[in-house]
Scaffold this motif. Structure first.
Motif, PDB file in Angstrom:
ATOM      1  N   LEU B 261      -6.359  -5.993  -6.832  1.00  6.98           N
ATOM      2  CA  LEU B 261      -5.579  -5.081  -6.002  1.00  6.98           C
ATOM      3  C   LEU B 261      -6.437  -3.974  -5.429  1.00  6.98           C
ATOM      4  CD1 LEU B 261      -2.212  -4.479  -7.862  1.00  6.98           C
ATOM      5  CD2 LEU B 261      -2.566  -5.606  -5.693  1.00  6.98           C
ATOM      6  N   ALA B 262      -7.332  -3.469  -6.261  1.00 11.48           N
ATOM      7  CA  ALA B 262      -8.091  -2.307  -5.816  1.00 11.48           C
ATOM      8  C   ALA B 262      -9.574  -2.481  -6.147  1.00 11.48           C
ATOM      9  CB  ALA B 262      -7.541  -1.052  -6.477  1.00 11.48           C
ATOM     10  N   PRO B 263     -10.203  -3.482  -5.573  1.00 11.77           N
ATOM     11  CA  PRO B 263     -11.604  -3.716  -5.945  1.00 11.77           C
ATOM     12  C   PRO B 263     -12.495  -2.513  -5.663  1.00 11.77           C
ATOM     13  CG  PRO B 263     -10.948  -5.121  -4.103  1.00 11.77           C
ATOM     14  CD  PRO B 263      -9.714  -4.495  -4.618  1.00 11.77           C
ATOM     15  N   LEU B 264     -12.286  -1.882  -4.529  1.00  7.42           N
ATOM     16  CA  LEU B 264     -13.139  -0.725  -4.227  1.00  7.42           C
ATOM     17  C   LEU B 264     -12.803   0.433  -5.156  1.00  7.42           C
ATOM     18  CD1 LEU B 264     -13.054  -0.816  -0.339  1.00  7.42           C
ATOM     19  CD2 LEU B 264     -14.911  -1.501  -1.829  1.00  7.42           C
ATOM     20  N   GLY B 265     -11.530   0.585  -5.453  1.00  8.18           N
ATOM     21  CA  GLY B 265     -11.128   1.633  -6.381  1.00  8.18           C
ATOM     22  C   GLY B 265     -11.761   1.399  -7.749  1.00  8.18           C
TER      23      GLY B 265
END
Lengths: 101, 487, 632
Positions: B261-265
């Motif tokens: 869902l939030a790879p960069l996060g």
């Protein structure tokens, strides 16, 4: 003679305001109840008036609904009031502050 | 369809169980759990070893909100379903001589919980996932509240509110994603796309909202303080459900939801999160060393183990995530074994205080051997299941940051310290007044311990079947994570 | 035969399982026979493998068994590697292991845990074989930790005794400290080379430049593992305590085999060390310091097993010195000879203890020569071998190490020779105090003195022969012999050997030998003078010792030091974290959230007056306000 829609509006507003003021300023639960009924009927009047004015029967259907619901509500409400009265010997809403936080 | 069967069979069993009164309820519950296990074995047999999501069932549920009843299993889900279906019958078996009041309710709740847990592991719809996630909390709340020990009302309340607060954040995160998604559905692929289209800052919001929920559930330092109390107070079977399976919901959430869902996060915040997890490992291990109550000691050691799992996943490489998968299974098996041993000691000696025990080995060498094997699994000796996971996890963390891995590796030493220390003071030495009488093991106790020890050794020597189930899915997951973060 | 290598560890494992599962039902004799037979069968297979390997051109055979762990590009097969190094270790482990099994059938005869003892021993042999047979670092690690477990079980064999249990726990935990280093080393190897199998790692490592930092890091991490397992400074304190276990265990695990695992590991990874001179210097310095340090402690000990334990630590230091100066063959040679004579000495000590009805204090012995002649003869041979008496096995291996050390660095050589002198002194001190002079024990003990049964003396005799002749496989060129061992091990070390060129002139070598012999002779003379001519007996109580002697007798207080800088602070930190940080601070914040919610609610609740009129009033006002904001 055709009575203009404005008169209905005015009457309804007056009735509604009387109802609101009744609810706000009276302390007897029964009278508050009646004031609520008055407000409902003010709205009913408006619905019927507009129904006729717009030649749309939907408004009258709503009125039936509201009357039915109001009847049910009165039944329940009076029942509650009865039991409140039995317990506290009073219908003064200021004495009903058991839910004080 | 087999997925639906897996989800709803325990629920139906739980409802039917309500009609049964008396002692045979245990046997029926056990039978149902075994049937469920057989169903899951059938699923494994039909499972094709690739990265696809299989056994999919998708039906609209609340159309106007884009919510559907979408379930299915890939390798990662299947492994956790297998863990659940394996542990529940074992957990039911551990209670065979327990005289819980109102057993009907107790076993129904356990089966109901299994229903929710399996639902969590197979959901492919954000909303459905949330529903199952919360559903799982209800049975365990009642199990802890009704059959728990001292001070259970306060502790259970804290546990409930704490995890509920985390879930709320998760719900907020899911709705946020839903609002920002193109198709306005809660379907997993749609949410993935929505999350991945955000920039680092907004993925960071999603990361924290979801991570808090998962971190509280696992739990990861510093969100762990509900755990030792709850584990200690809950009835043994409740503790087993919590530690053996329920905490894996959090870990699974990180793998299935958080990473895609939030790879960069994740990428952006991983350093902080891993550091917290690693601090937690050493921190809780140090605390475990001074515990006198064996149950509480294991509770703390469980936080240490889970911290390593969390760190391994967030490192975002194949070794780390595979290690987490295998360690979830191992930890589930081992911790159930350990809590069962606590229960056996407590029911025989009337205490869990390790400093008051001693010399039990003299009275029951067989128990000593079985205990030792479980303990070795827990300290991750090679050729036990614990080692495979721990090696892969430390390896994964090492690839992220060598110093963190070295620090996390202290668990190897500290784990040996607290485990050997407790083994010594419980089992070795001379007997004393407390341990003077130690009734021999009952048949069902032997059965449970032998099953657990067998699992420990078999999967330590030959972990390949488990690794093979998860590997394609894990590789796919990590590849897409890496692609998204541009590594 | 090589294809059957799986049998070598399998046989002891089967032995373990049989004895472990049916221990109660087996008679004592049968348990002992099964245990010994399993190891002997393994030995027989090992001999077959040894000769087959010797006969064929391919000196490195990998035998895969099954795939163990796979995760992405990490792939760890469970497979065995047969090469000269591992086949030599196979022989040492199974051969000496068998002798010690036989010895134990008599030594442990009256122990109630007889079958359990044999089960553990077989399990130990199994893990030790895995350690040396593995074809990658992780299999070595399996064996590595496995032997640690067996060591734990066997040190705490008499589990009713708290002191013994503490010693066992200490051994396991100290080993684990090293193991963490080893594990991180393995991971670094994987990260660097993408594989952990010896073959691929060494093949790739060759292309690295000498002194590459990552190789140094790997070498040092692996060495941390070796420090733990092979009891080097600062992780050595577990080994002397490990003497709590039965004496055959001390002989097998804590002298002949397990503790040399560290040397095996470094010899196996020789290329990694050869390419990082810094790491080699560290190994050499730690090795030589340990050798000297332990030897000085050995000078003042009065427990027969403790003396041997410190001598083991010291000799292990010697082996690391050898590795550190690049004398890989020398190190392996010393492992082998040390296995012979140290096993012999320990078993001899066991025989003495057996005769003395459990007494281990050499101050209570003396004059045992006439009561237990076979033990005395074999013990003397062991003592001469460890002292490096010319012609005995220790002479050749020690000489090789010292020659390399001299070439590398004169200081290392000097410390080495000093240590050798001390070793000779304390070993002869032990010998003289035990066997010469007059008996100093009680009458009852004297009455019981007897030679041990054949099952114990025959292994002693075999080991004595090996200690005497074992050196002959490695006679240095300068003495006109052939160094068979060096030729045999050449394939293992050839990548390193051309990088480390050795050349000492023959004259220098003769001088070095002469110096070594002179120091040895001087030490023997001094020990003889002190303990035989002057009949000195170590003081009974500590108070009579001078401060320096007392410090050495108390082992430099290292245990106390560790206790106060590690164990106690760890407990203190644990308590602090639990009671203050966890319960007060972390949980305090959580509960604080609850209190804040409570507090805020306490304020807000005041709005709930309970007055319906007020509620309605607020409601109407609010509706009017909302309507206003919406409409205008």
């Amino acid at each position: 003679m055709q009575i203009s829609i404005n008169w209905y509006l005015l009457l309804s507003a007056v009735l509604f305001t009387i109802g609101v003021l009744g609810v706000l300023f009276r302390r007897n639960a029964i009278i508050i109840f009646m004031s609520i009924e008055l407000m409902l009927n003010a709205v009913n009047l408006l619905l019927v008036a507009f129904s006729s004015y717009l030649s749309d029967s939907k408004g009258q259907v709503f009125v039936f609904f509201i009357m039915a619901v109001a009847a049910a509500e009165v039944a329940v409400g009076l029942a509650i009031l009865m039991s409140v009265y039995r317990n506290s010997k009073s219908t003064d809403i200021n004495s009903l502050n058991k839910l004080k936080g | 369809m087999i997925t639906l069967l897996l989800i709803f069979f325990p629920l139906v069993a739980a409802l039917l169980l309500l009609m049964v009164k008396g002692e045979q309820v245990k046997k029926i519950a056990l039978g149902a759990a075994v049937v469920e296990f057989i169903i899951s074995i059938a699923a494994v047999a039909q499972f094709r070893h690739n990265a696809d999501t299989q056994f999919v069932f998708n039906m609209p549920w609340i159309k106007s909100l884009g919510i559907s009843f979408h379930v299915g299993m890939d390798g990662i889900s299947l492994l956790l379903v297998l863990l659940t279906t394996f542990l529940v019958p074992v957990i039911i078996l551990t209670s065979f001589r327990k005289a819980y009041k109102n057993p009907t309710a107790f076993y129904s709740l356990i089966l109901a919980m299994q229903f929710a847990l399996i639902g969590v592991f197979v959901s492919l719809d954000g909303f459905l996932f949330y529903v199952f996630w919360e559903l799982a909390l209800i049975p365990i709340y009642f199990i802890c509240l009704l059959w728990g020990g001292e001070d259970r009302a306060r502790i259970t309340f804290k546990f409930f509110v704490y995890t509920l607060a985390g879930s709320l954040l998760m719900l907020a995160g899911l709705i946020y994603l839903y609002q920002n998604s193109a198709a306005h559905t809660f379907d997993i692929a749609n949410l993935y796309a929505a999350g991945q289209n955000m920039d680092v800052l907004h993925q960071g919001y999603v990361f924290w909202a979801m991570f808090m929920a998962f971190a509280i559930k696992m739990p990861v330092f510093p969100f762990h303080t509900w755990q030792p109390d709850t584990y200690t107070t809950a009835p043994t079977q409740g503790t087993m459900m919590l530690s053996g399976i329920m905490l894996k919901m959090g870990v699974y959430g990180v793998i299935r939801w958080l990473l895609p869902l939030a790879p960069l996060g994740v990428e952006h915040w991983a350093h902080l999160a891993i550091t917290l997890a690693v601090i937690g490992i050493v921190y809780t291990s140090c605390i475990a060393i001074v515990q006198k109550d064996f149950k509480r000691l294991i509770a703390y050691s469980s936080i240490a183990h889970v911290g390593l799992i969390a760190a391994g996943i967030l490192a975002g490489n194949v070794q780390g995530v595979q290690g987490a998968m295998i360690q979830m299974i191992s930890h589930g098996v081992n911790v159930v074994g350990l809590f069962f041993i606590v229960d056996m000691l407590q029911s025989r000696l009337g205490t869990r205080d390790i400093s008051s025990m001693g010399g039990i080995r003299n009275l029951n060498p067989q128990f000593a051997v079985l205990f030792l094997i479980v303990l070795l699994g827990s300290v991750a000796l090679p050729l036990t299941n614990g080692f495979i996971g721990e090696f892969l996890l430390i390896n994964g963390v090492y690839q992220y940051n060598a110093w963190l891995a070295a620090f996390a590796g202290l668990t190897v030493i500290l784990g040996a310290v607290y485990m050997l220390r407790s083994y010594q003071s419980i089992m070795l030495g001379e007997t004393n007044a407390v341990t003077a009488v130690f009734p021999p093991l009952e048949g069902y106790e032997k059965a449970v311990l032998v099953i657990i020890c067998a699992a420990i050794i078999v999967f330590g020597v030959y972990p390949k079947p488990l690794l093979d189930i998860a590997e394609p899915s894990v590789i796919k997951l990590v590849d897409s994570f890496r692609a998204a973060t541009g590594k | 035969m090589i294809k059957l290598v799986g049998l070598v560890p399998l046989l002891p494992l089967v032995g373990f399982l049989i004895i472990g599962f049916f221990g109660k039902k087996l008679s004592k004799g049968l348990a002992g026979v099964i245990g010994s037979a399993a190891v002997f069968a393994a030995f027989a297979v090992a001999v077959g493998i040894f000769f087959e390997l010797n006969g064929q051109a391919d000196k490195s055979v990998t035998v895969p068994l099954f795939s163990w762990i796979t995760a992405g590009k990490l792939s760890v097969p469970f497979s065995f590697l047969i090469d000269p190094l591992s086949s030599l270790f196979l022989l040492i482990i199974t051969g000496i292991g068998f002798l010690i099994h036989v010895y134990s059938t008599a030594y442990m005869h009256d122990d109630e845990g007889f079958s359990r003892f044999f089960a553990y021993l077989n399990l130990f042999i199994f893990f030790m074989l895995l350690l040396v047979l593995g074809s990658n670092y992780l299999i070595m690690f399996v064996g590595w930790e496995g032997v640690g477990l067996c060591s734990y079980l066997l040190i705490g064999f008499w589990f009713k005794n708290t002191a013994y249990n503490n010693a066992a726990k200490k051994a396991f935990i100290m080993n684990r400290i090293g193991d963490l280093g080893f594990l991180l080393g393995i991971i670094l190897i994987f990260v660097t080379f993408g594989s952990i199998s010896y073959h691929e790692v060494f093949e790739q490592a060759k292309s690295y430049a000498t002194g590459t930092p990552v190789l140094t890091a790997i070498a040092l991490l692996l060495f941390v593992g070796a420090m733990g397992k092979s009891a080097q400074l600062p992780l050595y304190t577990w080994l002397p305590d490990a003497m709590a276990g039965p004496t055959p265990v001390s002989a097998l695990i804590h002298a002949a085999t397990m503790v040399t695992a560290g040397i095996y590991m470094i010899a196996r990874s020789n290329i990694l060390y050869t390419l990082s001179p810094d790491a080699m210097s560290v190994v050499a310095i730690i090795g030589v310091c340990t050798a000297l340090f332990a030897a000085t402690i050995g000078l003042a000990q009065n427990d027969i097993k403790k003396v041997l334990a410190y001598s083991t630590v010291s000799q292990l230091g010697y082996m690391f010195l050898a590795l550190g100066v690049g004398a890989y063959t020398g190190a392996v040679f010393h492992v082998m000879t040390h296995a012979f004579f140290k096993a012999l000495l320990f078993l001899g000590a066991g025989s003495v203890i057996h005769a003395m009805s459990g007494e281990q204090d050499i101050r209570k012995m003396g004059g045992l020569k006439k009561y237990i002649p076979i033990t005395q003869m074999t013990f003397l041979i062991g003592t001469l071998a460890i002292s490096g008496f010319p012609g005995f096995s220790g002479f050749f291996s020690k000489d090789e190490i010292l020659a390399h050390a001299y070439e590398h660095n004169k200081v290392l050589w000097f410390v080495g020779i000093l240590t050798a002198g001390m070793t000779t002194f304390y070993m002869f001190r032990l010998y003289f105090l035990t066997f010469k002079g007059t008996f100093r024990g009680t009458h009852e003990q004297e009455h019981h003195l007897h030679e041990s049964p054949k099952a114990m003396t025959i292994p002693l005799i075999i080991l004595a022969v090996l200690s005497l002749l074992g050196g002959l496989i490695g006679i240095p060129e300068v003495l006109g012999g052939r160094h068979f061992l060096e030729e045999f091990l050449k394939p293992v070390f050839e990548d390193s050997s051309f990088r480390l060129v050795h050349h000492l002139s023959h004259n220098t070598e003769y001088i070095l030998m002469a110096v070594a012999v002179a120091v040895m002779a001087g030490s023997i003379w001094y020990a003889y003078k002190t303990y035989v001519t002057d009949k000195t007996v170590p003081a009974e109580s500590e108070e009579e010792l001078n401060p320096l002697h007392k410090l050495v007798y108390r082992k430099y207080m290292v245990d106390e030091l560790y206790e106060s800088i590690i164990t106690k602070p760890l407990n203190f930190i644990g308590e602090g974290l639990h009671k203050v940080v966890d319960n007060q601070i972390v949980d305090g914040v959580v509960n604080g959230c609850g209190y804040v919610v409570n507090g805020v609610s306490g304020v807000i609740r005041k709005a709930q007056t309970g007055n319906i009129g007020f509620y309605v009033f607020v409601m109407v006002i609010s509706i009017v306000l909302i309507l206003f904001t919406q409409l205008f």
